[in-house]
Design a protein around this motif. Structure first.
Motif, mmCIF file in Angstrom:
data_model
loop_
_atom_site.group_PDB
_atom_site.id
_atom_site.type_symbol
_atom_site.label_atom_id
_atom_site.label_comp_id
_atom_site.label_asym_id
_atom_site.label_seq_id
_atom_site.Cartn_x
_atom_site.Cartn_y
_atom_site.Cartn_z
ATOM 1 N N PRO A 1 -2.893 -4.925 -6.709
ATOM 2 C CA PRO A 1 -2.710 -4.053 -5.536
ATOM 3 C C PRO A 1 -1.607 -3.013 -5.722
ATOM 4 N N LYS A 2 -0.528 -3.416 -6.411
ATOM 5 C CA LYS A 2 0.572 -2.456 -6.642
ATOM 6 C C LYS A 2 0.111 -1.308 -7.521
ATOM 7 N N ALA B 1 -2.981 -0.278 -7.821
ATOM 8 C CA ALA B 1 -3.923 0.509 -7.029
ATOM 9 C C ALA B 1 -3.187 1.441 -6.081
ATOM 10 N N ASP B 2 -2.073 0.952 -5.510
ATOM 11 C CA ASP B 2 -1.294 1.769 -4.593
ATOM 12 C C ASP B 2 -0.631 2.939 -5.319
ATOM 13 N N ARG B 3 -0.120 2.672 -6.522
ATOM 14 C CA ARG B 3 0.478 3.756 -7.315
ATOM 15 C C ARG B 3 -0.566 4.798 -7.685
ATOM 16 N N GLN B 4 -1.758 4.321 -8.027
ATOM 17 C CA GLN B 4 -2.844 5.232 -8.379
ATOM 18 C C GLN B 4 -3.231 6.099 -7.184
ATOM 19 N N LEU B 5 -3.213 5.500 -5.978
ATOM 20 C CA LEU B 5 -3.564 6.248 -4.782
ATOM 21 C C LEU B 5 -2.537 7.336 -4.493
ATOM 22 N N ARG B 6 -1.243 6.991 -4.624
ATOM 23 C CA ARG B 6 -0.196 7.981 -4.364
ATOM 24 C C ARG B 6 -0.199 9.095 -5.401
ATOM 25 N N HIS C 1 -8.731 6.397 -4.016
ATOM 26 C CA HIS C 1 -8.697 4.931 -3.961
ATOM 27 C C HIS C 1 -9.330 4.358 -5.228
#
Length: 503
Positions: A255-256, A258-263, A268
């Motif tokens: 999840p971390k 994925a969150d970095r990739q989103l930012r 997504h």
């Protein structure tokens, strides 16, 4: 899911615990079964010793290749240095034939001689006959009644060694192309439990439970096919011996990450990524286990060929047999490969499982000890659960003996003890949370009351419902406990520190 710290513990395991230490760890959690614990400890020790030996040999070959590459590199450097020195002397007008070799090139040559000696020593080590030895796999088969501790033995061992383990029920396995799980599913489960680490997965343990359900059927319906019996046995052969298994598996995305990739991108990322894995089962330890109901009859018949069919059928208990020294021996402990073949396992499969050991049927004394002695015993677990809600729960030894006798008659083994305790403590679990109750004492009469209500045929004496005690009833609680169990009285004296008084 195995955390990275647990993964590191295995990789940093420089010295493998000897069999005695491994057995001591099993003793902390499992009562009895002395011979199976020794056999499992030795087998597991030898298995991981084989893995370490193989890794050391691969490392030695890699070191030799690296040394040879470095040696060739140094030879090339020496040739360049000599050529450069020759040109330097020529440009200085020194054209004598006896051009001295500079000190730097002399140091090169000394280093090369030392490196050449190391290469020779490494080549001699690899050329030795012992280096070519390949230790064979030692898969294990555990035979024993339900609840005798087969799965507990293996899971406890894996926990101590910090290696991943997967447990698969063989009744769910079918041949490829049929409804059910393919045999490769057992490796997928191990990979998932290894946190998707290929290296750790290839050093794990796979438990194939209920393997006796794969026995060949004695009679088949016309036109039918044994897709969950002999066919699965055939499919398991390569896995047991050592085989490269290739498959695709969806790995969850961190999840971390994925969150970095989103930012970073504003897109997504998928929740999982489909990846290809290639797992070698050569270093995976397979533990096959099953109750093998009816195998004791096959062994008993082989050991007593003089008995007629009528005499054989009149025998009520095949679990034990009297040996030449008039000692009672578990019949399953005398099982031979030929007995397993008669039971329905194929010879090819038995040949890939060289270590076969049988667990002893549990007796009343074993069940009594299982209830309270191991570190994670059922009684300690329930005492802890009630402690979390502020209640002191205690069992008298007579109550535990009656529970053991109840489990023995039910023939459910150690696993059945938890079921009985759940029945005994049902009302307590319902009534006590967030109440004024602070102490609960389970006596023999209380267990008799539960047996009576269940309609069981076990003979019982006096019975009465379980009593609850408030904080003000502590002395009464201790006095009632002392009437039935003097050892429990001592434990309560240590716990509370004062002597109870009768009011």
């Amino acid at each position: 899911m195995f955390k990275s710290s647990i993964v590191r513990k295995f990789h940093e395991l420089k010295t493998l615990p000897p069999p005695k230490v491994l057995k001591q760890k099993l003793d902390d959690y499992i009562i009895g079964q002395e011979k199976p614990k020794k056999i499992l400890s030795v087998a597991v020790y030898n298995h991981y010793l084989k893995i370490k030996d193989r890794e050391e040999k691969v490392q030695n070959v890699s070191q030799l290749d690296l040394l040879k590459a470095r040696y060739q590199n140094e030879v090339d450097k020496l040739a360049i240095a000599k050529e450069r020195a020759k040109n330097d002397f020529s440009s200085a007008g020194n054209n004598n034939q006896g051009t001295p070799v500079p000190a730097t090139t002399q140091e090169f040559e000394i280093g090369l001689k030392s490196m050449k000696a190391r290469i020779s020593a490494q080549e001699e080590k690899i050329a030795h006959s012992d280096f070519q030895l390949q230790l064979a796999k030692s898969n294990i088969m555990l035979i024993g009644p339900s609840g005798s501790g087969k799965t507990m033995l293996t899971t406890t061992m894996a926990k101590h060694l910090h290696v991943p383990i997967s447990i698969s029920d063989c009744t769910q396995l079918t041949q490829a192309g049929y409804t059910g799980d393919d045999v490769h599913e057992v490796i997928k489960r191990l990979l998932i439990n290894s946190n998707y680490s290929k290296d750790l997965c290839e050093k794990g343990i796979v438990v194939l439970d209920e393997v006796d359900k794969l026995a060949k059927k004695k009679s088949k319906d016309s036109g039918g096919k044994d897709v969950s019996g002999e066919g699965v046995q055939q499919s398991l052969l390569k896995l047991l011996e050592g085989h490269q298994v290739e498959f695709y598996l969806d790995r969850p995305v961190d999840p971390k990450e994925a969150d970095r990739q989103l930012r970073k991108t504003g897109v997504h990322s998928p929740m999982s990524i489909r990846e290809h894995y290639s797992i070698n089962t050569e270093n995976i330890l397979f533990v096959l286990s099953g109750a093998f109901v009816g195998l004791d009859k096959i062994v008993y018949r082989r050991l007593n060929p003089q008995l007629s069919d009528e005499e054989f059928n009149e025998i009520k208990n095949y679990e034990f047999i009297i040996n030449s020294n008039d000692n009672k021996v578990s019949t399953l402990s005398l099982a031979q490969p030929e007995d397993l073949v008669n039971f329905g396992l194929i010879p090819e499969m038995i040949g890939r499982v060289p270590i076969v050991t049988a667990l002893e049927p549990l007796e009343e004394s074993d069940l009594f000890n299982i209830l309270s002695k191991p570190k994670n015993s059922f009684v300690k677990q329930y005492e802890y659960i009630f402690q979390k809600i502020g209640i002191t729960l205690k069992f008298t030894s007579k109550a535990l003996k009656k529970i053991s006798k109840w489990a023995l008659i039910n023939k459910t083994g150690a696993r059945g003890l938890k079921s009985i305790l759940e029945r005994v403590l049902l009302e307590c679990n319902y009534d006590c949370p967030e109440s004024g109750i602070r102490y609960i004492l389970i006596t023999e009469k209380n267990v008799n009351h539960i047996i009576k209500e269940s309609g069981h045929s076990l003979k019982i004496g006096e019975s009465e419902p379980i009593k609850y005690y408030s904080r003000a009833d502590q002395d009464l609680f201790r006095i009632e406990a002392a009437k039935e169990d003097k050892e429990l009285e001592k434990d309560l004296d240590k716990l509370f520190g004062t002597t109870p008084t009768i009011k």
